[in-house]
Scaffold this motif. Structure first.
Motif, PDB file in Angstrom:
ATOM      1  N   ARG A 106      13.468   4.023  -5.345  1.00 44.31           N
ATOM      2  CA  ARG A 106      13.920   4.437  -6.675  1.00 44.31           C
ATOM      3  C   ARG A 106      12.975   3.917  -7.742  1.00 44.31           C
ATOM      4  O   ARG A 106      12.720   4.582  -8.740  1.00 44.31           O
ATOM      5  CB  ARG A 106      15.338   3.904  -6.920  1.00 44.31           C
ATOM      6  CG  ARG A 106      16.379   4.599  -6.049  1.00 44.31           C
ATOM      7  CD  ARG A 106      17.318   5.439  -6.897  1.00 44.31           C
ATOM      8  NE  ARG A 106      17.981   6.488  -6.117  1.00 44.31           N
ATOM      9  CZ  ARG A 106      19.186   6.369  -5.569  1.00 44.31           C
ATOM     10  NH1 ARG A 106      19.849   5.240  -5.691  1.00 44.31           N
ATOM     11  NH2 ARG A 106      19.722   7.368  -4.920  1.00 44.31           N
ATOM     12  N   GLN A 107      12.448   2.722  -7.507  1.00 46.95           N
ATOM     13  CA  GLN A 107      11.585   2.107  -8.505  1.00 46.95           C
ATOM     14  C   GLN A 107      10.217   2.776  -8.580  1.00 46.95           C
ATOM     15  O   GLN A 107       9.628   2.870  -9.641  1.00 46.95           O
ATOM     16  CB  GLN A 107      11.429   0.625  -8.158  1.00 46.95           C
ATOM     17  CG  GLN A 107      10.900  -0.203  -9.318  1.00 46.95           C
ATOM     18  CD  GLN A 107      10.630  -1.623  -8.882  1.00 46.95           C
ATOM     19  OE1 GLN A 107      11.241  -2.123  -7.952  1.00 46.95           O
ATOM     20  NE2 GLN A 107       9.697  -2.271  -9.568  1.00 46.95           N
ATOM     21  N   HIS A 108       9.728   3.241  -7.437  1.00 46.92           N
ATOM     22  CA  HIS A 108       8.353   3.741  -7.412  1.00 46.92           C
ATOM     23  C   HIS A 108       8.234   5.254  -7.338  1.00 46.92           C
ATOM     24  O   HIS A 108       7.163   5.779  -7.098  1.00 46.92           O
ATOM     25  CB  HIS A 108       7.588   3.106  -6.247  1.00 46.92           C
ATOM     26  CG  HIS A 108       7.363   1.649  -6.416  1.00 46.92           C
ATOM     27  ND1 HIS A 108       8.226   0.718  -5.914  1.00 46.92           N
ATOM     28  CD2 HIS A 108       6.410   0.957  -7.081  1.00 46.92           C
ATOM     29  CE1 HIS A 108       7.800  -0.490  -6.236  1.00 46.92           C
ATOM     30  NE2 HIS A 108       6.706  -0.370  -6.954  1.00 46.92           N
ATOM     31  N   SER A 109       9.344   5.948  -7.501  1.00 48.65           N
ATOM     32  CA  SER A 109       9.229   7.407  -7.459  1.00 48.65           C
ATOM     33  C   SER A 109       9.984   7.973  -8.646  1.00 48.65           C
ATOM     34  O   SER A 109      10.566   7.235  -9.432  1.00 48.65           O
ATOM     35  CB  SER A 109       9.814   7.938  -6.159  1.00 48.65           C
ATOM     36  OG  SER A 109      11.190   7.640  -6.121  1.00 48.65           O
ATOM     37  N   ASN A 110       9.982   9.276  -8.760  1.00 47.56           N
ATOM     38  CA  ASN A 110      10.685   9.861  -9.901  1.00 47.56           C
ATOM     39  C   ASN A 110      12.184   9.907  -9.638  1.00 47.56           C
ATOM     40  O   ASN A 110      12.645   9.965  -8.497  1.00 47.56           O
ATOM     41  CB  ASN A 110      10.110  11.239 -10.241  1.00 47.56           C
ATOM     42  CG  ASN A 110      10.481  12.285  -9.232  1.00 47.56           C
ATOM     43  OD1 ASN A 110      11.608  12.781  -9.224  1.00 47.56           O
ATOM     44  ND2 ASN A 110       9.545  12.622  -8.354  1.00 47.56           N
ATOM     45  N   ILE A 118       0.836  -1.203   0.000  1.00 49.46           N
ATOM     46  CA  ILE A 118       0.000   0.000   0.000  1.00 49.46           C
ATOM     47  C   ILE A 118       0.872   1.254   0.000  1.00 49.46           C
ATOM     48  O   ILE A 118       0.653   2.172  -0.779  1.00 49.46           O
ATOM     49  CB  ILE A 118      -0.937   0.026   1.231  1.00 49.46           C
ATOM     50  CG1 ILE A 118      -1.914  -1.139   1.174  1.00 49.46           C
ATOM     51  CG2 ILE A 118      -1.694   1.344   1.312  1.00 49.46           C
ATOM     52  CD1 ILE A 118      -2.748  -1.290   2.418  1.00 49.46           C
ATOM     53  N   THR A 119       1.883   1.259   0.883  1.00 53.44           N
ATOM     54  CA  THR A 119       2.658   2.486   1.026  1.00 53.44           C
ATOM     55  C   THR A 119       3.457   2.822  -0.236  1.00 53.44           C
ATOM     56  O   THR A 119       3.693   3.977  -0.523  1.00 53.44           O
ATOM     57  CB  THR A 119       3.619   2.412   2.231  1.00 53.44           C
ATOM     58  OG1 THR A 119       4.362   1.187   2.148  1.00 53.44           O
ATOM     59  CG2 THR A 119       2.864   2.447   3.533  1.00 53.44           C
ATOM     60  N   ARG A 120       3.833   1.794  -0.988  1.00 51.83           N
ATOM     61  CA  ARG A 120       4.537   2.027  -2.254  1.00 51.83           C
ATOM     62  C   ARG A 120       3.756   2.977  -3.159  1.00 51.83           C
ATOM     63  O   ARG A 120       4.325   3.773  -3.874  1.00 51.83           O
ATOM     64  CB  ARG A 120       4.721   0.711  -2.989  1.00 51.83           C
ATOM     65  CG  ARG A 120       6.044   0.067  -2.710  1.00 51.83           C
ATOM     66  CD  ARG A 120       6.249  -1.119  -3.625  1.00 51.83           C
ATOM     67  NE  ARG A 120       7.049  -2.127  -2.958  1.00 51.83           N
ATOM     68  CZ  ARG A 120       6.628  -3.357  -2.683  1.00 51.83           C
ATOM     69  NH1 ARG A 120       5.423  -3.744  -3.042  1.00 51.83           N
ATOM     70  NH2 ARG A 120       7.409  -4.204  -2.056  1.00 51.83           N
ATOM     71  N   SER A 121       2.433   2.836  -3.109  1.00 49.18           N
ATOM     72  CA  SER A 121       1.593   3.685  -3.961  1.00 49.18           C
ATOM     73  C   SER A 121       1.790   5.160  -3.668  1.00 49.18           C
ATOM     74  O   SER A 121       1.534   6.009  -4.502  1.00 49.18           O
ATOM     75  CB  SER A 121       0.119   3.353  -3.746  1.00 49.18           C
ATOM     76  OG  SER A 121      -0.068   1.970  -3.678  1.00 49.18           O
ATOM     77  N   TYR A 122       2.217   5.452  -2.453  1.00 48.17           N
ATOM     78  CA  TYR A 122       2.327   6.848  -2.052  1.00 48.17           C
ATOM     79  C   TYR A 122       3.668   7.468  -2.431  1.00 48.17           C
ATOM     80  O   TYR A 122       3.860   8.667  -2.288  1.00 48.17           O
ATOM     81  CB  TYR A 122       2.114   6.989  -0.541  1.00 48.17           C
ATOM     82  CG  TYR A 122       0.782   6.469  -0.043  1.00 48.17           C
ATOM     83  CD1 TYR A 122      -0.403   6.827  -0.694  1.00 48.17           C
ATOM     84  CD2 TYR A 122       0.705   5.647   1.075  1.00 48.17           C
ATOM     85  CE1 TYR A 122      -1.626   6.366  -0.237  1.00 48.17           C
ATOM     86  CE2 TYR A 122      -0.518   5.177   1.539  1.00 48.17           C
ATOM     87  CZ  TYR A 122      -1.675   5.544   0.883  1.00 48.17           C
ATOM     88  OH  TYR A 122      -2.876   5.080   1.340  1.00 48.17           O
ATOM     89  N   TYR A 123       4.622   6.653  -2.873  1.00 44.37           N
ATOM     90  CA  TYR A 123       5.948   7.189  -3.184  1.00 44.37           C
ATOM     91  C   TYR A 123       5.892   8.158  -4.352  1.00 44.37           C
ATOM     92  O   TYR A 123       6.584   9.166  -4.376  1.00 44.37           O
ATOM     93  CB  TYR A 123       6.923   6.065  -3.575  1.00 44.37           C
ATOM     94  CG  TYR A 123       7.324   5.134  -2.448  1.00 44.37           C
ATOM     95  CD1 TYR A 123       6.723   5.220  -1.199  1.00 44.37           C
ATOM     96  CD2 TYR A 123       8.314   4.170  -2.643  1.00 44.37           C
ATOM     97  CE1 TYR A 123       7.086   4.353  -0.181  1.00 44.37           C
ATOM     98  CE2 TYR A 123       8.688   3.305  -1.629  1.00 44.37           C
ATOM     99  CZ  TYR A 123       8.070   3.397  -0.406  1.00 44.37           C
ATOM    100  OH  TYR A 123       8.432   2.541   0.587  1.00 44.37           O
TER     101      TYR A 123
END
Lengths: 236, 505
Positions: free
Chosen positions: A105-109, A71-76
């Protein structure tokens, strides 16, 4: 109330390293030894000043528990800065840093500024991770590094503010496109915009519309209320 | 507004002497200048509109063409058609954005109707003098618009080549105008009363947004709920900054959007939207991997979930009257019932606290007003709260309850995704009803407080405040209902996951 920029931050790291405590110390200037387990994400906000400009930090404090990870990954996404926190008294929290970093790094810009934080520096007697180790990890992965104590408030302000400074510099250099909110930066509603920041930020729309930036010779007018920029173009 | 007035004046002064190549007035925006300004527009809004109709950066080819065209100002009709054709295209594009934004407000439905009825009978309708003053203002602006028309002719000619142009900047500027235009049509088309009530809402959507003009409009073709709210908040922040400087005598006005953000309502909404969007795309991708009977069956199951969301029962406002709930305990009971087994107690506690404090505030406010009725001494009147203070408390309460409600929905979404235990959609819609009822009940209590407190006030002071409370209450209810809708994809994906788990076993 009005701010020039809004930066979105995320705080990540293993459960119990003191993420929520760092946030509470930063926003409310207090320490709460017993903290409820964070569910999903909680929020905090504070205004800071950099280079004479008011900047609002909107902080997303994520749950550290492994089971919340998906879930928290979605917020990155859409964060301009990240505080990656470990506990200097628990080596396992340091060992997990690589996983956290990969995830971030994978889930954010790619331009996201990451600050590595070794928290609980007040518990020197129980230290398991040397400061040098933290520094080395940060150097290796291109992060900023600091040891903090949410309990004594040592370096807490600095950790949040230095991250913002780094983001601010990236904006000045034109690395961040401030008009793209996916970068976690928003221009404030009443922004005393300077020509230099705007020309940096305008690059993308100009490129998209097929204009060479060099053809824009003069900045004629700014409509700050509505974010309209008027340029004078060189006749060709 | 003084800033934009100044820039507007500057823009107007610049345009006649615009030399070819140096400045290019966007052709796409010109239709805006010919339509009359709606009568309900506050005088300070109009200059802003003109300010927006200013030159925009254009691609270089167009600039090259500009001198040629301006030499032959007698343009052929076909050229105009072409230019307008291009404009019309963007027009419909922009309309879809504004209509999705209006949808948020439109869901208020009966809430708004109620406000209008109330307003028609007793409140907040501008007096004939006000209206006539506005008509005068309108005529004046029409005159100005006619003057603009002159330069519009050349502008259109200039824009000949730009009809097909799809530059980012050009598109944005047209979008801006369309948003304004659509807003105008909606407002002008209505009754005077509707205009007056609706103005604030339309302002929030069509006017309040610096962001509509930025890339946001480009990136995100659907205005999300948090976007609409954020824009409203930004506008308020802007206004506050302006009044702080110029008009210190004015009392601090209660700003719903800013308060809503202060209670972290915006952040929770944004997070909920993220989860909702991701779940939606996950559902879609699951559906693409299925085929045949499997697909048909899953579609049917998802349809059932969708149905329970669209069957959301509109709560009856009149029923609310029957409830007393002096201290908020009834609300607490209902909330606890609705949340049974949903394990979001911490957030529910926050909601209960907010509700109880609102109830105790109302009780407190009602007291001095009663004493005042018995013996009207000067001192008593001074001790009692001012209508502005009651109004501010009402707006604050509505903003807090709405923010907490959205926080609750966000936490529910996280718990559903986390535990994969899915509550019945029916239970969630029951929860939404409970929350909306509470908003409605509290707004009624607050307005009756306002009426008693302001019994000595003139109508033109009191009525806008009462209208304001009703408006924000109906907005609150629609935000809550929209947040409820965001849960649908989350229930769907959770259903799919549970389904695949049970089939694996």
């Amino acid at each position: 109330m009005a701010y020039a920029y809004l930066f979105k931050y995320i705080i990540i790291g293993d459960t119990g390293v003191g993420k929520s405590c760092l946030l509470l110390q930063f926003t409310d200037k207090r320490f709460q030894p017993v903290h409820d387990l964070t569910i999903g994400v909680e929020f905090g906000a504070r205004m800071i000043t950099i280079d004479g400009k008011q900047i609002k930090l909107q902080i997303w404090d994520t749950a550290g528990q492994e089971s919340f990870r998906s879930i928290t990954r979605s917020y990155y996404r859409g964060a301009a800065g990240a505080l990656l926190v470990y506990d200097i008294t628990r080596r396992d929290t340091f060992n997990h840093l690589t996983t956290w970093l990969e995830d971030a790094r994978q889930h954010s810009n790619s331009n996201m500024v990451i600050m590595l934080i070794g928290n609980k520096s007040d518990l020197e007697s129980r230290r398991e991770v040397k400061k040098e180790e933290g520094e080395a990890f940060a150097r290796e992965h291109g992060l900023i590094f600091m040891e903090t104590s949410a309990k004594t408030a040592s370096n807490v302000e600095e950790a949040f503010i230095n991250t913002a400074k780094e983001i601010y510099e990236k904006i000045q250099e034109g690395v961040f496109d401030i008009n793209n909110e996916a970068n976690g930066i928003k221009i404030g509603p009443n922004h005393p915009t300077t020509a230099s920041t705007l020309t940096a930020g305008i690059q993308t729309p100009l490129t998209r519309s097929g204009i060479d930036k060099n053809e824009v010779t003069t900045l004629l007018d700014l409509d700050e209320d509505h974010g309209v920029v008027i340029f004078k173009f060189a006749a060709i | 507004m003084s800033d934009s007035e100044a820039t507007a004046a500057a823009a107007a002064a610049e345009s006649p002497e615009a030399t070819p190549g140096s400045e290019d007035v966007s052709p796409a925006e010109t239709p805006d200048s010919s339509s009359p300004t709606p009568p309900d527009t506050l005088t300070d809004v109009a200059p802003t509109r003109r300010a927006r109709r200013r030159p925009e950066p254009k691609p270089a080819e167009e600039v090259k063409e500009a001198p040629k065209v301006e030499e032959q100002p007698a343009k052929t009709p076909s050229e105009t058609t072409v230019a307008q054709g291009g404009w019309g295209y963007w027009g419909s594009w922009g309309k879809s954005i504004i209509s999705s934004a209006t949808a948020t407000v439109a869901t208020v439905g009966q809430g708004l109707t109620q406000v209008i009825e109330k307003a028609e009978t007793s409140l907040g309708i501008p007096s004939p003098t006000e209206l006539s003053a506005r008509v005068e203002e309108e005529e004046k602006q029409e005159g100005e618009a006619a003057a603009c028309e002159t330069r519009t002719e050349t502008d259109r000619a200039t824009g000949e080549g730009s009809a097909a142009m799809e530059s980012a900047m050009g598109m944005l500027s047209s979008l801006t105008s369309v948003v304004q235009n659509t807003g105008k049509t909606v407002i002008t088309g209505g009754l005077d009363a509707l205009e007056f009530i609706g103005k604030k809402t339309m302002d929030v959507i069509a006017e309040g947004d610096p962001g509509f003009k930025k890339t946001k409009g480009l990136m995100n073709r659907n205005a999300t709920l948090s976007q609409v709210l954020r824009e409203a908040k930004e506008r308020e922040e802007l206004q506050t900054a302006e009044t702080e400087g110029s008009d210190s005598e004015k009392k601090a006005v209660a700003h719903y959007g800013m308060l809503f953000d202060e209670f972290q309502g915006l952040s929770h909404l944004e997070a909920l939207e993220i989860l909702s969007r991701e779940s939606e795309s996950k559902v879609k991708s699951v559906l693409t991997t299925l085929s045949g009977d499997e697909l048909v069956q899953l579609r049917e199951e998802l349809e059932l979930i969708k149905d329970s969301f669209s069957l959301f029962l509109e709560f009856d406002d009149e029923e609310v009257d029957e409830r007393k709930d002096e201290d908020g305990t009834e609300f607490e009971t209902e909330l606890t019932e609705a949340l049974e087994g949903l394990s979001v107690n911490a957030t529910a506690d926050k909601l209960n606290k907010a509700c109880k404090s609102a109830c105790s505030q109302i009780t407190e406010m009602s007291k001095p007003a009663k004493e005042e009725g018995e013996e009207e001494s000067e001192e008593d009147a001074q001790k009692a709260l001012s209508v502005e203070e009651v109004h501010a408390a009402a707006i604050r309460t509505l903003a807090e309850l709405t923010a907490r409600s959205i926080e609750l929905f966000h936490k529910l979404a996280e718990m559903i995704l986390f535990s994969n235990g899915s509550p019945e959609a029916g239970a969630l819609s029951q929860l939404t009803v409970v929350l909306c009822k509470e908003i409605s009940l509290l707004s009624k209590k607050f307005t009756s407080c306002l009426t008693t407190t302001g019994s000595n006030e003139k109508g033109d002071v009191l009525n806008p405040l009462i209208t304001g409370v009703f408006l924000e209450a109906s907005n609150s209810a629609s935000y809550i209902q929209d947040a409820f809708q965001l849960l649908m994809p989350i229930l769907e994906i959770s259903h799919i996951q549970r389904r695949s788990e049970s089939s694996e076993q």
